[in-house]
Design a protein around this motif. Structure first.
Motif, PDB file in Angstrom:
ATOM      1  N   THR A  22       0.893  -1.926  -0.064  1.00 15.06           N
ATOM      2  CA  THR A  22      -0.298  -0.170  -0.031  1.00 15.06           C
ATOM      3  C   THR A  22       0.942   1.398   0.285  1.00 15.06           C
ATOM      4  O   THR A  22       0.201   1.736  -0.615  1.00 15.06           O
ATOM      5  N   LEU A  23       1.951   1.008   0.333  1.00 14.28           N
ATOM      6  CA  LEU A  23       2.800   2.166   1.239  1.00 14.28           C
ATOM      7  C   LEU A  23       3.476   2.380  -0.143  1.00 14.28           C
ATOM      8  O   LEU A  23       3.529   3.605  -1.061  1.00 14.28           O
ATOM      9  N   GLU A  24       4.223   1.681  -1.235  1.00 12.88           N
ATOM     10  CA  GLU A  24       5.026   1.810  -1.902  1.00 12.88           C
ATOM     11  C   GLU A  24       4.292   2.036  -2.794  1.00 12.88           C
ATOM     12  O   GLU A  24       4.748   2.718  -4.230  1.00 12.88           O
ATOM     13  N   LEU A  25       3.058   1.407  -3.280  1.00 13.32           N
ATOM     14  CA  LEU A  25       1.694   2.160  -4.220  1.00 13.32           C
ATOM     15  C   LEU A  25       1.453   3.614  -4.187  1.00 13.32           C
ATOM     16  O   LEU A  25       1.503   4.233  -5.116  1.00 13.32           O
ATOM     17  N   LEU A  26       1.008   3.947  -3.567  1.00 10.45           N
ATOM     18  CA  LEU A  26       0.589   5.575  -2.750  1.00 10.45           C
ATOM     19  C   LEU A  26       1.741   6.488  -3.076  1.00 10.45           C
ATOM     20  O   LEU A  26       1.939   7.256  -4.180  1.00 10.45           O
ATOM     21  N   GLN A  27       3.583   5.433  -3.319  1.00  7.96           N
ATOM     22  CA  GLN A  27       4.293   6.742  -3.532  1.00  7.96           C
ATOM     23  C   GLN A  27       4.701   6.636  -5.258  1.00  7.96           C
ATOM     24  O   GLN A  27       5.182   7.667  -5.472  1.00  7.96           O
ATOM     25  N   LYS A  28       4.874   5.676  -5.240  1.00  9.78           N
ATOM     26  CA  LYS A  28       4.077   5.358  -6.736  1.00  9.78           C
ATOM     27  C   LYS A  28       3.324   7.103  -7.527  1.00  9.78           C
ATOM     28  O   LYS A  28       3.919   6.620  -8.884  1.00  9.78           O
ATOM     29  N   LEU A  29       2.660   6.768  -6.925  1.00 11.10           N
ATOM     30  CA  LEU A  29       1.162   7.654  -7.704  1.00 11.10           C
ATOM     31  C   LEU A  29       2.297   9.368  -7.005  1.00 11.10           C
ATOM     32  O   LEU A  29       0.989  10.009  -7.290  1.00 11.10           O
ATOM     33  N   GLY A  30       3.219   9.030  -6.677  1.00 13.59           N
ATOM     34  CA  GLY A  30       3.493  10.991  -6.449  1.00 13.59           C
ATOM     35  C   GLY A  30       2.905  10.867  -5.239  1.00 13.59           C
ATOM     36  O   GLY A  30       3.121  12.753  -5.412  1.00 13.59           O
ATOM     37  N   LEU A  31       2.765  10.752  -4.352  1.00 13.98           N
ATOM     38  CA  LEU A  31       1.723  10.890  -3.435  1.00 13.98           C
ATOM     39  C   LEU A  31       2.968  11.251  -1.942  1.00 13.98           C
ATOM     40  O   LEU A  31       3.839  10.009  -1.594  1.00 13.98           O
ATOM     41  N   ASP A  32       3.144  11.906  -1.319  1.00 14.51           N
ATOM     42  CA  ASP A  32       3.389  12.553   0.248  1.00 14.51           C
ATOM     43  C   ASP A  32       2.761  11.479   1.366  1.00 14.51           C
ATOM     44  O   ASP A  32       1.832  11.860   2.223  1.00 14.51           O
TER      45      ASP A  32
END
Length: 246
Positions: A22-32
């Protein structure tokens, strides 16, 4: 966007790979993305056992940890639904209202807030989607079969564009798996029978991998599959959406 990541206690203890995905996916989507270290449980187990007053300190801790973020995102439909609907017993301060309004399950966050349904992934498997009850009827992640209207599913929207995937239709698309949190503890025989019926539907239709928005449901189904020695895997939706990108 400043995102607060809420990882439910059972994922933290037993399925940390789901939290990491979940963390990696959100980061890949450019989120802080931030993970408040003082977070604990959302309080759902206490409330489901009839001890909601005892859960109030847990609720307050959740609000204290997450009220500073633009959005709270979690890989658990049932926990998100609990925050939105059960935190109404707290005094409705600006912080409480903000947390209740801005807490989202991962799939609905991607579809409804980020406004995308194509994550450009490859997943060449036969996948059966388990529509978890809280997500389906509480968060409206899909259309329940009892409604005579056009069917929709945010989980289907995110998966159907994955290259190579085959989403398998089931005989009973939104039947409960029987887990129900503490229900599986207090009514184990009924819970297991429901789980066996749900699992059999997937097996009968040739599913290789079962996915869902709640790891608790998948834990229940995977346990039954292992005891019956079925070659069937349970994979959380976050793990699939974070898989091989094109």
């Amino acid at each position: 966007m400043h995102i607060g990541l809420f990882i439910p206690c059972y994922i933290d203890q037993f399925y940390p790979q789901v939290g990491i995905a979940t963390l990696e996916l959100l980061q890949k989507l450019g989120l802080d993305v931030h993970y408040p270290l003082e977070q604990t449980c959302c309080g759902q187990p206490l409330a489901n056992s009839g001890s909601e007053k005892e859960a109030i300190p847990v609720y307050k801790n959740f609000v204290e940890n997450f009220s500073r973020f633009d959005y709270v995102v979690s890989p658990s439909g049932s926990c998100v639904y609990h925050v939105r609907e059960h935190y109404n017993i707290l005094e409705q301060t600006d912080e409480v209202e903000r947390v209740r309004k801005n807490t989202f399950e991962l799939c609905e966050f991607i579809v409804d807030i980020l406004k995308t349904d194509d994550l450009k992934i490859e997943y060449p498997h036969k996948v059966g989607i388990h529509q978890s009850c809280h997500g389906l009827r509480g968060l409206k992640l899909g259309t329940p079969s009892e409604l005579v209207t056009e069917r929709s599913s945010k989980v289907h929207r995110l998966l159907k564009k994955a290259k190579g995937i085959e989403i398998i239709g089931l005989d009973r698309e939104d039947e409960c798996c029987g887990f129900g949190g503490t229900f599986s503890v207090f009514e184990p025989d009924v819970s297991v029978k429901m789980g066996k019926d749900r699992l059999e539907d997937h097996l009968r239709n040739g599913v290789e991998i079962i996915t869902a928005t709640d790891m608790s449901c998948l834990m229940h189904l995977e346990g039954i599959a292992r005891r019956q020695k079925h070659n069937l895997k349970a994979v959380h939706i976050a793990e699939i959406l974070n898989s091989n990108r094109l």
